[in-house]
Design a protein around this motif. Structure first.
Motif, mmCIF file in Angstrom:
data_model
loop_
_atom_site.group_PDB
_atom_site.id
_atom_site.type_symbol
_atom_site.label_atom_id
_atom_site.label_comp_id
_atom_site.label_asym_id
_atom_site.label_seq_id
_atom_site.Cartn_x
_atom_site.Cartn_y
_atom_site.Cartn_z
ATOM 1 N N ARG A 1 17.720 8.810 13.546
ATOM 2 C CA ARG A 1 17.449 8.629 14.985
ATOM 3 C C ARG A 1 17.239 7.159 15.333
ATOM 4 N NH1 ARG A 1 14.237 13.114 14.445
ATOM 5 N NH2 ARG A 1 12.371 11.840 14.324
ATOM 6 N N ASN A 2 16.566 6.432 14.460
ATOM 7 C CA ASN A 2 16.249 5.030 14.745
ATOM 8 C C ASN A 2 17.397 4.071 14.458
ATOM 9 O OD1 ASN A 2 13.740 5.713 15.630
ATOM 10 N ND2 ASN A 2 12.685 5.135 13.758
ATOM 11 N N ASN A 3 18.459 4.574 13.865
ATOM 12 C CA ASN A 3 19.570 3.690 13.505
ATOM 13 C C ASN A 3 20.907 4.174 14.052
ATOM 14 O OD1 ASN A 3 18.333 1.600 11.609
ATOM 15 N ND2 ASN A 3 17.510 3.528 10.837
ATOM 16 N N THR A 4 20.877 4.878 15.155
ATOM 17 C CA THR A 4 22.123 5.413 15.719
ATOM 18 C C THR A 4 23.110 4.304 16.071
ATOM 19 O OG1 THR A 4 21.104 5.490 17.905
ATOM 20 C CG2 THR A 4 21.099 7.533 16.625
ATOM 21 N N ASP A 5 22.616 3.120 16.379
ATOM 22 C CA ASP A 5 23.512 2.015 16.729
ATOM 23 C C ASP A 5 24.323 1.520 15.531
ATOM 24 O OD1 ASP A 5 21.004 1.172 15.719
ATOM 25 O OD2 ASP A 5 21.295 -0.846 16.519
ATOM 26 N N CYS A 6 23.957 1.932 14.325
ATOM 27 C CA CYS A 6 24.693 1.527 13.120
ATOM 28 C C CYS A 6 25.937 2.376 12.878
ATOM 29 C CB CYS A 6 23.794 1.634 11.886
ATOM 30 S SG CYS A 6 22.379 0.541 11.925
ATOM 31 N N PHE A 7 26.057 3.473 13.604
ATOM 32 C CA PHE A 7 27.165 4.399 13.383
ATOM 33 C C PHE A 7 28.154 4.318 14.535
ATOM 34 C CE2 PHE A 7 23.277 6.303 11.559
ATOM 35 C CZ PHE A 7 23.619 6.189 10.222
ATOM 36 N N SER A 8 29.423 4.468 14.206
ATOM 37 C CA SER A 8 30.460 4.381 15.232
ATOM 38 C C SER A 8 30.862 5.764 15.743
ATOM 39 C CB SER A 8 31.681 3.648 14.672
ATOM 40 O OG SER A 8 32.168 4.327 13.536
ATOM 41 N N PHE A 9 29.946 6.716 15.655
ATOM 42 C CA PHE A 9 30.207 8.062 16.146
ATOM 43 C C PHE A 9 28.911 8.627 16.708
ATOM 44 C CE2 PHE A 9 30.262 7.738 11.513
ATOM 45 C CZ PHE A 9 29.085 8.368 11.168
ATOM 46 N N PRO A 10 29.001 9.764 17.389
ATOM 47 C CA PRO A 10 27.808 10.309 18.054
ATOM 48 C C PRO A 10 26.660 10.604 17.089
ATOM 49 C CG PRO A 10 29.789 11.528 18.664
ATOM 50 C CD PRO A 10 30.175 10.589 17.567
ATOM 51 N N THR A 11 25.508 10.759 17.657
ATOM 52 C CA THR A 11 24.317 11.100 16.884
ATOM 53 C C THR A 11 24.578 12.346 16.049
ATOM 54 O OG1 THR A 11 22.967 10.201 18.652
ATOM 55 C CG2 THR A 11 21.861 11.633 17.084
ATOM 56 N N PHE A 12 24.049 12.352 14.846
ATOM 57 C CA PHE A 12 24.215 13.502 13.970
ATOM 58 C C PHE A 12 22.923 13.752 13.214
ATOM 59 C CE2 PHE A 12 25.293 9.818 11.477
ATOM 60 C CZ PHE A 12 24.813 10.085 10.208
ATOM 61 N N THR A 13 22.848 14.921 12.613
ATOM 62 C CA THR A 13 21.677 15.292 11.820
ATOM 63 C C THR A 13 22.079 15.344 10.349
ATOM 64 O OG1 THR A 13 22.113 17.665 11.869
ATOM 65 C CG2 THR A 13 20.855 16.742 13.727
ATOM 66 N N PRO A 14 21.113 15.330 9.451
ATOM 67 C CA PRO A 14 21.450 15.456 8.035
ATOM 68 C C PRO A 14 22.243 16.736 7.737
ATOM 69 C CG PRO A 14 19.215 14.687 8.253
ATOM 70 C CD PRO A 14 19.690 15.043 9.641
ATOM 71 N N HIS A 15 21.910 17.811 8.430
ATOM 72 C CA HIS A 15 22.634 19.060 8.178
ATOM 73 C C HIS A 15 24.109 18.941 8.571
ATOM 74 C CE1 HIS A 15 22.938 23.257 7.150
ATOM 75 N NE2 HIS A 15 23.621 23.454 8.261
ATOM 76 N N ASP A 16 24.408 18.065 9.528
ATOM 77 C CA ASP A 16 25.807 17.850 9.905
ATOM 78 C C ASP A 16 26.622 17.310 8.733
ATOM 79 O OD1 ASP A 16 25.499 18.716 12.560
ATOM 80 O OD2 ASP A 16 24.879 16.710 13.222
ATOM 81 N N LEU A 17 25.984 16.580 7.828
ATOM 82 C CA LEU A 17 26.695 16.070 6.652
ATOM 83 C C LEU A 17 27.152 17.227 5.771
ATOM 84 C CD1 LEU A 17 24.317 13.102 5.749
ATOM 85 C CD2 LEU A 17 26.506 12.989 6.978
ATOM 86 N N ARG A 18 26.271 18.172 5.560
ATOM 87 C CA ARG A 18 26.583 19.353 4.747
ATOM 88 C C ARG A 18 27.643 20.211 5.440
ATOM 89 N NH1 ARG A 18 24.150 22.807 0.741
ATOM 90 N NH2 ARG A 18 23.837 24.925 1.485
ATOM 91 N N ARG A 19 27.481 20.393 6.740
ATOM 92 C CA ARG A 19 28.440 21.187 7.511
ATOM 93 C C ARG A 19 29.821 20.520 7.493
ATOM 94 N NH1 ARG A 19 25.622 23.097 11.485
ATOM 95 N NH2 ARG A 19 25.133 21.045 12.319
ATOM 96 N N THR A 20 29.847 19.209 7.642
ATOM 97 C CA THR A 20 31.109 18.475 7.609
ATOM 98 C C THR A 20 31.771 18.610 6.244
ATOM 99 O OG1 THR A 20 30.375 16.913 9.288
ATOM 100 C CG2 THR A 20 32.156 16.182 7.827
ATOM 101 N N ALA A 21 30.989 18.442 5.190
ATOM 102 C CA ALA A 21 31.542 18.589 3.837
ATOM 103 C C ALA A 21 32.150 19.977 3.666
ATOM 104 C CB ALA A 21 30.459 18.337 2.790
ATOM 105 N N SER A 22 31.419 20.994 4.072
ATOM 106 C CA SER A 22 31.900 22.369 3.948
ATOM 107 C C SER A 22 33.185 22.580 4.749
ATOM 108 C CB SER A 22 30.814 23.334 4.429
ATOM 109 O OG SER A 22 31.290 24.658 4.429
ATOM 110 N N SER A 23 33.185 22.132 5.982
ATOM 111 C CA SER A 23 34.360 22.310 6.848
ATOM 112 C C SER A 23 35.576 21.576 6.308
ATOM 113 C CB SER A 23 34.058 21.813 8.263
ATOM 114 O OG SER A 23 33.017 22.558 8.839
ATOM 115 N N LYS A 24 35.369 20.346 5.869
ATOM 116 C CA LYS A 24 36.494 19.544 5.364
ATOM 117 C C LYS A 24 37.014 20.093 4.034
ATOM 118 C CE LYS A 24 36.908 16.553 8.653
ATOM 119 N NZ LYS A 24 38.118 16.537 9.481
#
Length: 164
Positions: free
Chosen positions: A89-112
Motif C-alpha cells: 500500500r505504501n509503495n504503489t508508486d513503485c509499480f507500473s500497474f494498478p494496486t494489488f494484494t499479495p493474494h493477487d500474486l498467487r492468483r496471477t501465478a495460478s491463472s498464468k
C-alpha cells in the motif's frame, strides 16, 4: 518468492531457513504451517534459489541470525502478512500497474499456469489446495513431486517471458 512459488502469504512470511534444501531444490512447508495441515513440498526453481541466495546474503550482511527468511525488525518472530500488505500500500508508486494484494500474486501465478496449458490438477498440487474427494483424501498418497517441479519450471519460463 510468493509469485515465483505461488505459495500463500503466511507460508512465505513465516518460512524458516531450515525448511529449505538448496542441494535437492525443495522447500518443505511443515504441516503446522500449511493451511490444510499437511506437509507441502515446493520445488525450488532457479529464480526461487536466486531470491533465497539474495535473502541469505542480506542476512549475512546485517549479521541477522534469525531462523526466519523474513525476520521482524521488532520481535524475534517473522514479519507478519500485514507487513506485506502495508508495504504494498505504501509503495504503489513503485509499480507500473494498478494496486494489488499479495493474494493477487498467487492468483496471477495460478491463472498464468493454467493459461500456459498446465492442468488444473497440477496447478492445484502446487498451490496445495485441499482435496475434497474420498479418493484424494484417503487413497491417493502420491506426492506429485515430479508434476509440481514440471509445473513450476514452466511457470518460471512464463514468468521470465513476462518480465523480459
Amino acid at each position: 518468492l510468493m509469485l515465483v512459488t505461488a505459495q500463500r502469504k503466511q507460508e512465505v512470511t513465516n518460512a524458516k531457513w531450515n525448511e529449505f534444501d538448496l542441494k535437492s531444490n525443495w522447500w518443505t512447508i511443515p504441516s503446522e504451517r500449511s493451511k490444510n495441515r499437511r506437509p507441502h513440498r515446493v520445488p525450488l526453481t532457479s529464480m526461487a534459489k536466486e531470491l533465497l541466495t539474495s535473502l541469505s546474503d542480506e542476512a549475512k550482511k546485517t549479521a541477522t541470525s534469525s531462523p526466519y527468511l523474513f525476520p521482524s525488525p521488532r520481535t524475534t518472530s517473522s514479519i507478519t502478512g500485514q507487513s506485506i500488505d502495508h508495504a504494498l500500500r505504501n509503495n504503489t508508486d513503485c509499480f507500473s500497474f494498478p494496486t494489488f494484494t499479495p493474494h493477487d500474486l498467487r492468483r496471477t501465478a495460478s491463472s498464468k499456469m493454467t493459461e500456459s496449458g498446465i492442468t488444473s490438477n497440477d496447478v492445484s498440487k502446487v498451490l496445495n489446495h485441499s482435496e475434497n474427494t474420498t479418493i484424494n483424501r484417503h487413497y491417493d498418497h502420491y506426492s506429485y513431486d515430479k508434476e509440481k517441479r514440471v509445473t513450476l519450471l514452466k511457470w518460471e519460463q512464463k514468468l521470465k517471458s513476462l518480465l523480459a
